[in-house]
Structure formats: structure tokens, C-alpha cells
Motif scaffolding. Structure first.
Motif, PDB file in Angstrom:
ATOM      1  N   GLN A 194       0.830  -1.197   0.000  1.00 58.54           N
ATOM      2  CA  GLN A 194       0.000   0.000   0.000  1.00 58.54           C
ATOM      3  C   GLN A 194       0.863   1.246   0.000  1.00 58.54           C
ATOM      4  N   ILE A 195       0.432   2.226  -0.814  1.00 58.10           N
ATOM      5  CA  ILE A 195       1.183   3.474  -0.917  1.00 58.10           C
ATOM      6  C   ILE A 195       1.191   4.221   0.417  1.00 58.10           C
ATOM      7  N   GLU A 196       0.133   4.083   1.215  1.00 60.86           N
ATOM      8  CA  GLU A 196       0.071   4.748   2.530  1.00 60.86           C
ATOM      9  C   GLU A 196       1.158   4.209   3.459  1.00 60.86           C
ATOM     10  N   ARG A 197       1.382   2.896   3.371  1.00 59.75           N
ATOM     11  CA  ARG A 197       2.403   2.264   4.207  1.00 59.75           C
ATOM     12  C   ARG A 197       3.795   2.770   3.821  1.00 59.75           C
ATOM     13  N   ILE A 198       4.057   2.895   2.533  1.00 61.21           N
ATOM     14  CA  ILE A 198       5.343   3.413   2.060  1.00 61.21           C
ATOM     15  C   ILE A 198       5.519   4.855   2.508  1.00 61.21           C
ATOM     16  N   ILE A 245      17.575   6.050   9.409  1.00 62.51           N
ATOM     17  CA  ILE A 245      17.645   5.145   8.258  1.00 62.51           C
ATOM     18  C   ILE A 245      17.887   5.975   7.011  1.00 62.51           C
ATOM     19  N   THR A 246      18.868   5.579   6.219  1.00 59.44           N
ATOM     20  CA  THR A 246      19.195   6.341   5.009  1.00 59.44           C
ATOM     21  C   THR A 246      18.823   5.605   3.725  1.00 59.44           C
ATOM     22  N   GLN A 247      18.446   4.316   3.838  1.00 62.31           N
ATOM     23  CA  GLN A 247      18.094   3.546   2.644  1.00 62.31           C
ATOM     24  C   GLN A 247      16.839   2.734   2.917  1.00 62.31           C
ATOM     25  N   LEU A 248      15.982   2.665   1.888  1.00 60.45           N
ATOM     26  CA  LEU A 248      14.771   1.863   1.976  1.00 60.45           C
ATOM     27  C   LEU A 248      14.553   1.227   0.608  1.00 60.45           C
ATOM     28  N   GLU A 249      14.296  -0.080   0.592  1.00 57.17           N
ATOM     29  CA  GLU A 249      14.022  -0.772  -0.666  1.00 57.17           C
ATOM     30  C   GLU A 249      12.821  -1.681  -0.471  1.00 57.17           C
ATOM     31  N   CYS A 250      11.836  -1.539  -1.351  1.00 60.11           N
ATOM     32  CA  CYS A 250      10.625  -2.359  -1.315  1.00 60.11           C
ATOM     33  C   CYS A 250      10.465  -3.033  -2.669  1.00 60.11           C
ATOM     34  N   THR A 251      10.187  -4.329  -2.665  1.00 63.56           N
ATOM     35  CA  THR A 251       9.975  -5.068  -3.904  1.00 63.56           C
ATOM     36  C   THR A 251       8.614  -5.731  -3.840  1.00 63.56           C
ATOM     37  N   LEU A 252       7.855  -5.552  -4.911  1.00 62.67           N
ATOM     38  CA  LEU A 252       6.564  -6.204  -5.032  1.00 62.67           C
ATOM     39  C   LEU A 252       6.484  -6.763  -6.450  1.00 62.67           C
ATOM     40  N   LEU A 305      11.100  -0.374  -5.481  1.00 66.80           N
ATOM     41  CA  LEU A 305      11.224   1.037  -5.125  1.00 66.80           C
ATOM     42  C   LEU A 305      12.428   1.160  -4.203  1.00 66.80           C
ATOM     43  N   ARG A 306      13.383   2.008  -4.557  1.00 67.88           N
ATOM     44  CA  ARG A 306      14.585   2.210  -3.746  1.00 67.88           C
ATOM     45  C   ARG A 306      14.689   3.692  -3.419  1.00 67.88           C
ATOM     46  N   VAL A 307      14.817   4.017  -2.127  1.00 69.52           N
ATOM     47  CA  VAL A 307      14.947   5.397  -1.670  1.00 69.52           C
ATOM     48  C   VAL A 307      16.260   5.521  -0.921  1.00 69.52           C
ATOM     49  N   LEU A 308      17.072   6.510  -1.294  1.00 76.84           N
ATOM     50  CA  LEU A 308      18.334   6.807  -0.612  1.00 76.84           C
ATOM     51  C   LEU A 308      18.287   8.250  -0.148  1.00 76.84           C
ATOM     52  N   LEU A 309      18.450   8.475   1.136  1.00 73.57           N
ATOM     53  CA  LEU A 309      18.496   9.835   1.668  1.00 73.57           C
ATOM     54  C   LEU A 309      19.942  10.294   1.769  1.00 73.57           C
TER      55      LEU A 309
END
Length: 124
Positions: free
Chosen positions: A2-6, A18-25, A30-34
Motif C-alpha cells: 500500500q502506498i500509505e504504508r510506504i 535510516i538512510t536507505q529503503l528498498e521495497c519489492t513487489l 522502489l529504492r529510496v536513498l536519503l
């Protein structure tokens, strides 16, 4: 996913360090790097308590440049205020370098040993 969860995870990232987040479905990822500047630096808050009983003075009565003011940077050992007993002032030393963020007791207030008087914030 769910987009709300992301969106919730993205909001929590800077606060949690946390500086990195990766979600795979399925086949989508989706990979986010701060950048490291987006993560706030750790801060430590210290509550300085009365080292005796008496009357609390955040500033020295004759030398007002000595003592605690909100926003004032202090070095370890500097006076954060004074406790007066029978006309004698005893300095309340800063346990570490930092910035005064709050006064927990009013000027002229009677205080007891161990009572919270000043809060300091220091960068870690």
C-alpha cells in the motif's frame, strides 16, 4: 504494498536515522536513498539537578553574565546557576558542553537536593 504504508516509512526515515529503503513487489522495486544531511544529528539532553537545598538563582546577582539563559552555549564546568544558602552562593556546574534549552525552576524558588533545575542539549 500500500502506498500509505510506504509514505509512513518515508516519513520515519529521517527521524530514525535510516538512510536507505528498498521495497519489492513482484517485478517492481522502489529504492529510496536519503543524503546523510537529511538525517538529523543525534542530540543528548541532560537534566542538571540541584546539588543542595536553598534558593535557586539562574544568574549570579552581581555578575549576570554568569549563569543560565535559554539558548546560551556553555562549556563543561561553567556555572549553570547558583544555589544560595544563608547568603552564600554555590555554583551549579555544567556536567558537559552544550546549550541551555530550559530552566526547570524559577529565579528565587526554594529548591531541594536532586530537584531538576536546568536542561542542556549537546550534539553527539
Amino acid at each position: 504494498m500500500q502506498i500509505e504504508r510506504i509514505a509512513q516509512w518515508l516519513q520515519r526515515m529521517p527521524r530514525s536515522g535510516i538512510t536507505q529503503l528498498e521495497c519489492t513487489l513482484g517485478q517492481a522495486t522502489l529504492r529510496v536513498l536519503l543524503p546523510s544531511a537529511a538525517v538529523p544529528s543525534a542530540r543528548a539532553t541532560t537534566t542538571v539537578c540541584a546539588n543542595g537545598f536553598g534558593i535557586f538563582h539562574p544568574l549570579h546577582p552581581l555578575q549576570p553574565q554568569l549563569g543560565a539563559r535559554i539558548g546560551r552555549p556553555v562549556q563543561a564546568g561553567e556555572a549553570l546557576g547558583f544555589i544560595e544558602v544563608c547568603g552564600i552562593l554555590t555554583a551549579l556546574p555544567a556536567p558537559a558542553a552544550g546549550t541551555v534549552t530550559a530552566l526547570c525552576a524559577a529565579a528565587g524558588q526554594s529548591v531541594q537536593y536532586g530537584q531538576a533545575l536546568v536542561q542542556l542539549e549537546s550534539g553527539a
